[in-house]
Design a protein around this motif. Structure first.
Motif, PDB file in Angstrom:
ATOM      1  N   SER A 135       2.371   1.641  -3.407  1.00  0.00           N
ATOM      2  CA  SER A 135       1.331   2.054  -4.360  1.00  0.00           C
ATOM      3  C   SER A 135       1.015   3.532  -4.189  1.00  0.00           C
ATOM      4  O   SER A 135       0.850   4.257  -5.175  1.00  0.00           O
ATOM      5  CB  SER A 135       0.066   1.218  -4.164  1.00  0.00           C
ATOM      6  OG  SER A 135       0.302  -0.123  -4.526  1.00  0.00           O
ATOM      7  N   GLN A 140       0.828  -1.207   0.000  1.00  0.00           N
ATOM      8  CA  GLN A 140       0.000   0.000   0.000  1.00  0.00           C
ATOM      9  C   GLN A 140       0.861   1.255   0.000  1.00  0.00           C
ATOM     10  O   GLN A 140       0.594   2.200  -0.738  1.00  0.00           O
ATOM     11  CB  GLN A 140      -0.951   0.017   1.197  1.00  0.00           C
ATOM     12  CG  GLN A 140      -1.953   1.157   1.139  1.00  0.00           C
ATOM     13  CD  GLN A 140      -2.868   1.051  -0.068  1.00  0.00           C
ATOM     14  OE1 GLN A 140      -3.610   0.091  -0.190  1.00  0.00           O
ATOM     15  NE2 GLN A 140      -2.820   2.018  -0.965  1.00  0.00           N
ATOM     16  N   SER A 173       0.613   2.626  -8.215  1.00  0.00           N
ATOM     17  CA  SER A 173       0.454   1.257  -8.687  1.00  0.00           C
ATOM     18  C   SER A 173      -0.988   0.837  -8.512  1.00  0.00           C
ATOM     19  O   SER A 173      -1.645   1.246  -7.562  1.00  0.00           O
ATOM     20  CB  SER A 173       1.360   0.316  -7.881  1.00  0.00           C
ATOM     21  OG  SER A 173       1.000  -1.028  -8.120  1.00  0.00           O
ATOM     22  N   GLU A 174      -1.456   0.001  -9.413  1.00  0.00           N
ATOM     23  CA  GLU A 174      -2.825  -0.502  -9.301  1.00  0.00           C
ATOM     24  C   GLU A 174      -2.929  -1.654  -8.312  1.00  0.00           C
ATOM     25  O   GLU A 174      -4.020  -2.135  -8.011  1.00  0.00           O
ATOM     26  CB  GLU A 174      -3.364  -0.930 -10.670  1.00  0.00           C
ATOM     27  CG  GLU A 174      -2.798  -2.235 -11.184  1.00  0.00           C
ATOM     28  CD  GLU A 174      -1.529  -2.110 -12.014  1.00  0.00           C
ATOM     29  OE1 GLU A 174      -1.067  -3.145 -12.513  1.00  0.00           O
ATOM     30  OE2 GLU A 174      -0.980  -1.002 -12.163  1.00  0.00           O
ATOM     31  N   TRP A 175      -1.805  -2.122  -7.768  1.00  0.00           N
ATOM     32  CA  TRP A 175      -1.807  -3.281  -6.869  1.00  0.00           C
ATOM     33  C   TRP A 175      -2.354  -2.958  -5.489  1.00  0.00           C
ATOM     34  O   TRP A 175      -2.786  -3.859  -4.770  1.00  0.00           O
ATOM     35  CB  TRP A 175      -0.407  -3.875  -6.751  1.00  0.00           C
ATOM     36  CG  TRP A 175       0.026  -4.580  -7.990  1.00  0.00           C
ATOM     37  CD1 TRP A 175       0.831  -4.071  -8.977  1.00  0.00           C
ATOM     38  CD2 TRP A 175      -0.332  -5.885  -8.406  1.00  0.00           C
ATOM     39  NE1 TRP A 175       1.004  -5.000  -9.971  1.00  0.00           N
ATOM     40  CE2 TRP A 175       0.296  -6.137  -9.643  1.00  0.00           C
ATOM     41  CE3 TRP A 175      -1.121  -6.898  -7.858  1.00  0.00           C
ATOM     42  CZ2 TRP A 175       0.164  -7.324 -10.336  1.00  0.00           C
ATOM     43  CZ3 TRP A 175      -1.245  -8.091  -8.554  1.00  0.00           C
ATOM     44  CH2 TRP A 175      -0.614  -8.291  -9.774  1.00  0.00           C
TER      45      TRP A 175
END
Length: 73
Positions: free
Chosen positions: A38, A35, A43-45
């Motif tokens: 990201s 998190q 990032s889309e993760w």
């Protein structure tokens, strides 16, 4: 074990140091590392645990450390 969520070549030395700080100094879980990464680098993760583990593995290897031994785990 690598899950192919991170291209190790995309992890810079500066990123590796930041990831190590989160995981080893600030005791972030793999989800928290994912998190934070990201949020910082986009990032889309999100908080995906596998992404966090892969980030830690890539960072540790870049720094010449074993991602499955202290201080990483």
């Amino acid at each position: 074990m690598t899950h192919n969520t991170v291209d190790p070549a995309a992890v810079t030395p500066e990123m590796a140091v930041q990831i190590r700080t989160w995981r080893c100094d600030e005791d972030y879980s793999w989800r928290a590392v994912a998190q934070a990464a990201s949020d910082l680098w986009g990032s889309e993760w999100g908080s995906n645990q596998l992404f966090g583990e892969d980030l830690c593995v890539a960072a540790a290897k870049l720094l010449g450390e074993d991602p499955y031994r202290e201080p990483w785990n």
